[in-house]
Design an enzyme around this catalytic site. Structure first.
Site, PDB file in Angstrom:
ATOM      1  N   GLU A 180      -5.700  -8.445   0.033  1.00 49.59           N
ATOM      2  CA  GLU A 180      -6.449  -8.149   1.264  1.00 49.59           C
ATOM      3  C   GLU A 180      -7.891  -7.837   0.911  1.00 49.59           C
ATOM      4  OE1 GLU A 180      -4.930  -5.065   3.863  1.00 49.59           O
ATOM      5  OE2 GLU A 180      -2.862  -5.735   3.554  1.00 49.59           O
ATOM      6  N   GLU A 206       0.784  -1.226   0.000  1.00 54.36           N
ATOM      7  CA  GLU A 206       0.000   0.000   0.000  1.00 54.36           C
ATOM      8  C   GLU A 206       0.827   1.294   0.000  1.00 54.36           C
ATOM      9  OE1 GLU A 206      -3.004  -0.241   3.064  1.00 54.36           O
ATOM     10  OE2 GLU A 206      -4.127  -1.727   1.912  1.00 54.36           O
TER      11      GLU A 206
HETATM   12  C1  FCB Z   1      -4.708  -2.333   5.224  1.00 54.17           C
HETATM   13  C2  FCB Z   1      -3.378  -2.795   5.767  1.00 54.17           C
HETATM   14  C3  FCB Z   1      -3.482  -3.931   6.745  1.00 54.17           C
HETATM   15  C4  FCB Z   1      -4.673  -3.778   7.668  1.00 54.17           C
HETATM   16  C5  FCB Z   1      -5.919  -3.544   6.846  1.00 54.17           C
HETATM   17  C6  FCB Z   1      -7.181  -3.465   7.673  1.00 54.17           C
HETATM   18  O1  FCB Z   1      -4.615  -1.003   4.846  1.00 54.17           O
HETATM   19  O2  FCB Z   1      -2.542  -3.202   4.730  1.00 54.17           O
HETATM   20  O3  FCB Z   1      -2.288  -4.022   7.456  1.00 54.17           O
HETATM   21  O4  FCB Z   1      -4.459  -2.753   8.554  1.00 54.17           O
HETATM   22  O5  FCB Z   1      -5.771  -2.382   6.087  1.00 54.17           O
END
Ligand code: FCB
Length: 464
Positions: free
Chosen positions: A360, A166
Site C-alpha cells: 500500500e 497491519e
Molecule cells: C491502511 C489500510 C487500508 C486503508 C489505508 C488508507 O492502514 O490498510 O485499508 O485504510 O490505510
C-alpha cells in the site's frame, strides 16, 4: 528519462479490501463481521456511513476486473471477506463465498492480472468476539481454518498471499484506542491481539505452504519511519522507542529476530507486569521463518519528541510533527517520499534476503469531476511519481522490491473516516455508482505499461 532498474516481473498494481468496497453484506450467506457491528455504533463513523453499499464491488466484480485490465495493471491486491467464508467464525464453510472469489481470481488471471490475495483485512467474523476476537488465543486456530478454506480452493492458482494486514493498526486502533472495530480500549488486550495476529500469520503461512508449495506468503506491515524532533538525546530515545512500538515489535518476530527487548521493557513498565502469560515460550518459533516476502504499507513518517507518561500516555514519547511548511495531503499527512526510500534501504540492510513488496502507498486528495467530467488530481500524480522515484532509488541501491501496489484502485469506505477521504486512482460517485478514471489513474496506467517513470510532469494520456 531517469531509468531505474525495476526488476523483470515487477508487479505494478493497485489495492483494495473487501469491507471497504464490496457492499452486499447479506448476500450469499455472508455472516456479520466486527465492522458491521462497529459501524452501527452511533458516532463510530464520520458521516455515519457503513460498508453496506460501498463501491458495490461484490455484485459488480466483473466491472472491477475490467477496470484493472483496462488500466493495464499487472497486479491487483484484494481481500477475501472472512465472514463470507466462515459466517459463524468456525466450522461451516460457505461455498458461495468461495465460488465468488474463485470466479474473481479466474477472471483476473484470464486478463493476465496477478492476484495478490489478502486474508485478514480487518473484517473478522463477529462470532469470534465470543472469545474476545484477537485477544483470545483461539483466534489463531480460527484464522488457520480460514486460511485453509481459501487455500484449498485457490492455492492452485494464487501465488501471492498476504495473511494479515497491519497488525499494529489492528492492535492500536482496534484494541488500544477503540477507534476501529471491535472498539476495545485496553493496552494489555492490544498486546495480546497483536501477538495473536502474528501467531495467526505463522499458522496461516504453514497452512498455505502445505497446500500450495509454490505460494509466496507474507504479512503486510504499516511501517512509519520515526525521526527525532531534535538531536537532543531524549528525542533520539523517543524516536527509537516509537520505532520499537510501531515497527520493530512486528518486524522482529516476523523476520526471525524475536520481540525487541527495549519495547518489551516499555510494555512491562506500562502494564506494571510481565508479558509471559501472553507471549509464551516457544511462540517466537511459530511466527518467524515463514515469510517469503514482507508487505510494506507506507503512508508517511512520524516525528517524535520525549514526553512524560501519564493517563492515556503509556510510553515516554509523542508525535510532534512534522511541523511547519511541508507538503501535506488533504488529510494533513506529510508527503515524505524520501522516507520510503530510506525505509526500503533499511529493511534491505537489516533483513537481507527478504523481498519487499509495497502493498500500500497512497494519499487523500479530495478532487472530484470538474467542468469537463474529468478528475484533474495533479497532486496525486506528483505524490505517485515522487514515491515511485523513491522506490526506484531504493532498487538502485540494492533493495529487492518485487512490486508496487497503489492504495487504492477506487475511492472507498475509509473505516472510521467514512466516505470523506478519497484515496482512489478512480473516482467513485457513490449515489450513482459512476466511476471516473482520474488523471492519476491515466498516468499510472502509462507507467505500468512501460515500466518507466517520466522525468518531468507527464501529460495526461487519454483513457479509453
Ligand atoms: C491502511 C489500510 C487500508 C486503508 C489505508 C488508507 O492502514 O490498510 O485499508 O485504510 O490505510
Amino acid at each position: 528519462m531517469t531509468t531505474h532498474r525495476f526488476p523483470p516481473g515487477f508487479l505494478w498494481g493497485a489495492a483494495t479490501s473487501a469491507y471497504q468496497i464490496e457492499g452486499s453484506l447479506d448476500t450469499d450467506g455472508r455472516g456479520p463481521s466486527v465492522w458491521d457491528t462497529f459501524a452501527a455504533r452511533p458516532g463510530a463513523i464520520e458521516g455515519g456511513g457503513d460498508g453496506s453499499r460501498a463501491c458495490d464491488s461484490y455484485r459488480r466484480w466483473d466491472r472491477d476486473v475490467e477496470l484493472v485490465a483496462r488500466l493495464g495493471l499487472g497486479a491487483y491486491r484484494f481481500s477475501v471477506s472472512w465472514s463470507r467464508i466462515l459466517p459463524q467464525g468456525r466450522g461451516r464453510i460457505e461455498p458461495r463465498g468461495l465460488d465468488h472469489y474463485e470466479r474473481f481470481v479466474d477472471a483476473l488471471l484470464a486478463r493476465d492480472v496477478t492476484p495478490v490475495l489478502t486474508l485478514n483485512h480487518w473484517d473478522m467474523p463477529q462470532a469470534l468476539m465470543a472469545d474476545g476476537g484477537w485477544v483470545g488465543r483461539s483466534s489463531v486456530d480460527a484464522f488457520a481454518e480460514f486460511a485453509a478454506a481459501v487455500a484449498d480452493r485457490l492455492g492452485d492458482r494464487v501465488r501471492w498471499w498476504i495473511t494479515q494486514n497491519e497488525p499494529w493498526i489492528i492492535a492500536l486502533l482496534g484494541y488500544q484506542l477503540g477507534l476501529h472495530a471491535p472498539g476495545v480500549r485496553d493496552l494489555r488486550s492490544s498486546v495480546a491481539a497483536g501477538h495473536h495476529v502474528l501467531l495467526g500469520h505463522g499458522a496461516g503461512a504453514d497452512v498455505i505452504h502445505a497446500r500450495a508449495p509454490q505460494a509466496r506468503v507474507g504479512c503486510a506491515l504499516s511501517l512509519f519511519p520515526c525521526d527525532p524532533a531534535s538531536d537532543d538525546p531524549a528525542d533520539l530515545a523517543a524516536a527509537q522507542g516509537s520505532d520499537g512500538y510501531v515497527n520493530r515489535w512486528y518486524l522482529g518476530p516476523l523476520l526471525g529476530d524475536g520481540y525487541p527487548a527495549d519495547m518489551w521493557a516499555h510494555y512491562e513498565r506500562a502494564l506494571g507486569g510481565g508479558l509471559d502469560d501472553i507471549i509464551r515460550p516457544g511462540d517466537a518459533a511459530l511466527i518467524g521463518g515463514r515469510s517469503d516476502f514482507l508487505g510494506v504499507n507506507y503512508y508517511t513518517r512520524r516525528v517524535m519528541a520525549a514526553a512524560p507518561t501519564g493517563p492515556g500516555r503509556p510510553f515516554p514519547w509523542r508525535v510532534v510533527g512534522p511541523s511547519g511548511d511541508v507538503t501535506r495531503t488533504d488529510e494533513g499527512w506529510e508527503v515524505a517520499p524520501d522516507s520510503l526510500r530510506d525505509l526500503l534501504v533499511r529493511l534491505h540492510r537489516e533483513h537481507p534476503g527478504v523481498p519487499l513488496m509495497i502493498t500500500e502507498n497512497g494519499a487523500v486528495y479530495g478532487d472530484t469531476p470538474t467542468h469537463d467530467g474529468l478528475v484533474h488530481d495533479q497532486r496525486r500524480i506528483d505524490f505517485l511519481l515522487g514515491h515511485l522515484r523513491a522506490v526506484g532509488q531504493a532498487v538502485d541501491a540494492g533493495a529487492e522490491v518485487v512490486g508496487y501496489l497503489h492504495w487504492s484502485l477506487l475511492d472507498n469506505f475509509e473505516w472510521a473516516l467514512g466516505y470523506r477521504p478519497r484515496f482512489g486512482l478512480v473516482h467513485v460517485d457513490y449515489p450513482t455508482g459512476r466511476l471516473t478514471v482520474k488523471d492519476s489513474g491515466r498516468v499510472y496506467a502509462r507507467i505500468a505499461a512501460t515500466g518507466q517513470l517520466p522525468d518531468t510532469r507527464p501529460t495526461v494520456p487519454p483513457f479509453g
